[in-house]
Scaffold this active site. Structure first.
Site, PDB file in Angstrom:
ATOM      1  N   GLY A 238       0.772  -1.244   0.000  1.00  0.00           N
ATOM      2  CA  GLY A 238       0.000   0.000   0.000  1.00  0.00           C
ATOM      3  C   GLY A 238       0.794   1.278   0.000  1.00  0.00           C
ATOM      4  O   GLY A 238       0.202   2.359  -0.084  1.00  0.00           O
ATOM      5  N   CYS A 350     -12.372   3.156 -29.312  1.00  0.00           N
ATOM      6  CA  CYS A 350     -13.714   3.714 -29.469  1.00  0.00           C
ATOM      7  C   CYS A 350     -14.386   3.773 -28.114  1.00  0.00           C
ATOM      8  O   CYS A 350     -15.280   2.969 -27.807  1.00  0.00           O
ATOM      9  CB  CYS A 350     -14.522   2.865 -30.436  1.00  0.00           C
ATOM     10  SG  CYS A 350     -13.969   3.113 -32.089  1.00  0.00           S
ATOM     11  N   GLU A 351     -13.905   4.645 -27.273  1.00  0.00           N
ATOM     12  CA  GLU A 351     -14.422   4.844 -25.914  1.00  0.00           C
ATOM     13  C   GLU A 351     -14.135   6.280 -25.559  1.00  0.00           C
ATOM     14  O   GLU A 351     -12.976   6.713 -25.624  1.00  0.00           O
ATOM     15  CB  GLU A 351     -13.638   3.984 -24.913  1.00  0.00           C
ATOM     16  CG  GLU A 351     -14.059   2.560 -24.761  1.00  0.00           C
ATOM     17  CD  GLU A 351     -15.300   2.382 -23.905  1.00  0.00           C
ATOM     18  OE1 GLU A 351     -15.998   1.392 -24.136  1.00  0.00           O
ATOM     19  OE2 GLU A 351     -15.575   3.221 -23.029  1.00  0.00           O
ATOM     20  N   TYR A 379       0.868  -2.077 -12.085  1.00  0.00           N
ATOM     21  CA  TYR A 379      -0.524  -2.067 -12.538  1.00  0.00           C
ATOM     22  C   TYR A 379      -0.654  -1.430 -13.923  1.00  0.00           C
ATOM     23  O   TYR A 379      -1.644  -0.779 -14.236  1.00  0.00           O
ATOM     24  CB  TYR A 379      -1.429  -1.358 -11.510  1.00  0.00           C
ATOM     25  CG  TYR A 379      -1.246  -1.897 -10.116  1.00  0.00           C
ATOM     26  CD1 TYR A 379      -1.694  -3.168  -9.805  1.00  0.00           C
ATOM     27  CD2 TYR A 379      -0.566  -1.176  -9.132  1.00  0.00           C
ATOM     28  CE1 TYR A 379      -1.488  -3.710  -8.535  1.00  0.00           C
ATOM     29  CE2 TYR A 379      -0.354  -1.701  -7.860  1.00  0.00           C
ATOM     30  CZ  TYR A 379      -0.820  -2.963  -7.572  1.00  0.00           C
ATOM     31  OH  TYR A 379      -0.613  -3.495  -6.332  1.00  0.00           O
TER      32      TYR A 379
HETATM   33  N1  LLP Z   1      -1.131  -7.171  -0.746  1.00  0.00           N
HETATM   34  C1  LLP Z   1      -2.424  -7.371  -1.076  1.00  0.00           C
HETATM   35  C2  LLP Z   1      -3.174  -8.422  -0.395  1.00  0.00           C
HETATM   36  C3  LLP Z   1      -3.029  -6.557  -2.048  1.00  0.00           C
HETATM   37  O1  LLP Z   1      -4.318  -6.754  -2.357  1.00  0.00           O
HETATM   38  C4  LLP Z   1      -2.279  -5.555  -2.696  1.00  0.00           C
HETATM   39  C5  LLP Z   1      -2.896  -4.701  -3.722  1.00  0.00           C
HETATM   40  C6  LLP Z   1      -0.915  -5.411  -2.346  1.00  0.00           C
HETATM   41  C7  LLP Z   1      -0.384  -6.239  -1.359  1.00  0.00           C
HETATM   42  C8  LLP Z   1       0.003  -4.420  -3.000  1.00  0.00           C
HETATM   43  O2  LLP Z   1      -0.393  -3.111  -2.899  1.00  0.00           O
HETATM   44  P1  LLP Z   1       0.596  -1.939  -3.374  1.00  0.00           P
HETATM   45  O3  LLP Z   1       1.799  -1.957  -2.482  1.00  0.00           O
HETATM   46  O4  LLP Z   1       0.983  -2.189  -4.779  1.00  0.00           O
HETATM   47  O5  LLP Z   1      -0.222  -0.717  -3.222  1.00  0.00           O
HETATM   48  N2  LLP Z   1      -4.976  -1.628  -9.653  1.00  0.00           N
HETATM   49  C9  LLP Z   1      -4.753  -0.646  -8.627  1.00  0.00           C
HETATM   50  C10 LLP Z   1      -4.099  -1.237  -7.404  1.00  0.00           C
HETATM   51  C11 LLP Z   1      -4.898  -2.333  -6.756  1.00  0.00           C
HETATM   52  C12 LLP Z   1      -4.107  -2.991  -5.653  1.00  0.00           C
HETATM   53  C13 LLP Z   1      -4.844  -4.127  -5.051  1.00  0.00           C
HETATM   54  N3  LLP Z   1      -4.119  -4.814  -4.041  1.00  0.00           N
HETATM   55  C14 LLP Z   1      -3.952   0.523  -9.218  1.00  0.00           C
HETATM   56  O6  LLP Z   1      -3.693   0.537 -10.406  1.00  0.00           O
HETATM   57  O7  LLP Z   1      -3.621   1.450  -8.491  1.00  0.00           O
END
Ligand code: LLP
Length: 421
Positions: A238, A350-351, A379
């Site tokens: 996060g 096309c969006e 991501y």
């Molecule tokens: N651990 C778990 C259980 C998670 O669900 C996630 C992210 C992470 C770790 C890693 O989180 P990070 O450190 O990368 O913030 N698609 C979205 C992000 C969704 C993340 C979901 N879970 C975006 O493009 O920002």
């Protein structure tokens, strides 16, 4: 932003000494480019900051942010373990050489076939619901088991990125946690971990510290009621990164002081033993190590705007359309004497939502100029799609000033390959 990315006016942008023009000439556009050394730097910076304050640290890279096997291999070399959420991610992790015991599976809403694959692959399961717990205990005797807690303290850069709260789809609520561990204990499990993940894109250390405090109170409660001494406490991922030029990086020293401080204080205060402290960052490790190179195809005027059409779109990078996310863009060519102009940067789909940026001030663009879309390492490719039957791009890794193809661009045949007609 990749730090040793530099733009000499006469040569255009270079990434770790490799010219963007060379990459584009060789691999075409759009193309994802990653810096191997930036990934290593990010990993080490975080690991060192945590390790300085507590000896037993493990970093589980969140594979969902980037599953290219070559990138996973870099992280394995650095000593990372993995956080996975699907059997597909486990499959890729094993291909990259991770040992099953170093792979934590935190899937939600898992199907029977996936569960069977999980058991066969022998990874560490982090149960996300009581029903998954029952299934696991019924089918196997796990050597070690973890439970994902919903600490009900959530945070995130967008409402879609918050993964804890009273009605969150993730994790098990505090009221059921002791029951979950007791059940596992009665089924004969005797090694345990505990886990949470509160959300994504969090630049402020406060929510991490508060949720860690709450998790540690739950650890204490479980310990009191069941006698379990945890082998690991995983506080999830996060950590945010700055996407907009005026945003500041998260203060890592403060983060480490506060989060590890809180963790250690509770360990000592409640006599909770000496567990590993795990984190699961994705974005922090790979986010700023990736850039998309995209070619300007069209310049178009509407009533009040100038649109620059590029060959990347929401099929290449969905974050702007999906979360309204900002990705900074730069002109990669020689921009001496160019006036600045304001553009909306549109993709080819096309969006109407297919825009990668709005109101961007850039040196005057011409068709066939190359733009760099920054902070695309997390991501980005993992969320790319074939919408409008577009092809997924190539991925290139730069290491020691050399570039290497780490995924071929898709071809037209790939679009039809799995179809039966
Ligand atoms: N651990 C778990 C259980 C998670 O669900 C996630 C992210 C992470 C770790 C890693 O989180 P990070 O450190 O990368 O913030 N698609 C979205 C992000 C969704 C993340 C979901 N879970 C975006 O493009 O920002």
């Amino acid at each position: 932003m990749i730090p040793d990315m530099c733009c000499k006016e006469d040569e255009g942008l270079k990434i770790e000494g490799v010219s963007v023009n060379d990459i584009v000439e060789k691999y075409g556009t759009p193309v994802y480019v990653y810096s191997g050394s930036r990934i290593r730097e990010n990993y080490r910076r975080l690991y060192d900051a945590l390790k300085e304050r507590y000896d037993k640290i493990r970093i589980h890279f969140a594979a969902k942010s980037n599953t290219n096997i070559s990138i996973l291999k870099i992280l394995k070399e650095e000593g990372a373990k993995l956080d996975t959420v699907s059997v597909g991610e486990i499959y890729l992790a094993l291909k990259a050489g991770f040992r099953p015991q170093d792979i934590l599976f935190t899937g939600t809403n898992v199907s029977d076939d996936e569960l069977n694959y999980l058991i066969d692959s022998n990874v560490v399961i982090n149960v996300d619901s009581l029903s998954l717990l029952d299934w696991v205990l019924d089918k196997t005797h796990p050597e070690i088991l973890s439970v994902r807690v919903n600490p009900t303290i959530g945070a995130g850069a967008h409402e879609h990125l918050i993964t804890a709260g009273d009605d969150s789809k993730f994790g098990i609520l505090e009221r059921d946690i002791v029951k979950a561990y007791s059940k596992a204990q009665h089924a004969g499990v005797n090694r345990f971990g505990i886990h949470m993940h509160i959300g994504s894109g969090i630049l402020d250390p406060d929510p991490h510290r508060k949720a860690t405090g709450k998790l540690m109170n739950i650890v204490r409660n479980v310990r009191e009621k069941t006698g379990i001494e945890f082998e690991f406490v995983d506080i999830g991922g996060g950590i945010g990164i700055p996407y907009e030029p005026q945003e500041k990086e998260m203060d890592l020293e403060r983060f480490a002081d506060e989060v590890i401080g809180c963790f250690k204080e509770k360990l000592e205060q409640y006599d909770l033993g000496n567990p590993y402290m795990c984190m699961e960052p994705g974005r922090y490790i790979v986010g700023d190590a990736g850039i998309i190179l995209t070619r300007v195809n069209t310049i178009k005027k509407t009533k009040s705007k100038t649109l620059a059409g590029v060959d990347a779109g929401l099929h290449t990078l969905i974050r702007p359309a999906m979360y309204g996310a900002y990705h900074h863009m730069i002109h990669t060519g020689c921009t001496v004497d160019k006036e600045m102009e304001t553009y909306d940067i549109m993709g080819p789909l096309c969006e109407s939502s297919d825009f990668l940026g709005r109101e961007r001030e850039l040196p005057k663009l011409e068709e066939s100029d190359i733009l760099g879309i920054l902070n695309a390492g997390a991501y980005g490719f993992t969320m790319a799609s074939n919408y409008n039957s577009m092809l997924k791009p190539a991925e290139i890794l730069i290491n020691d000033s050399k570039h290497r193809l780490i995924r071929e661009a898709e071809t037209m045949e790939d679009l039809a390959n799995k179809q039966r007609y």
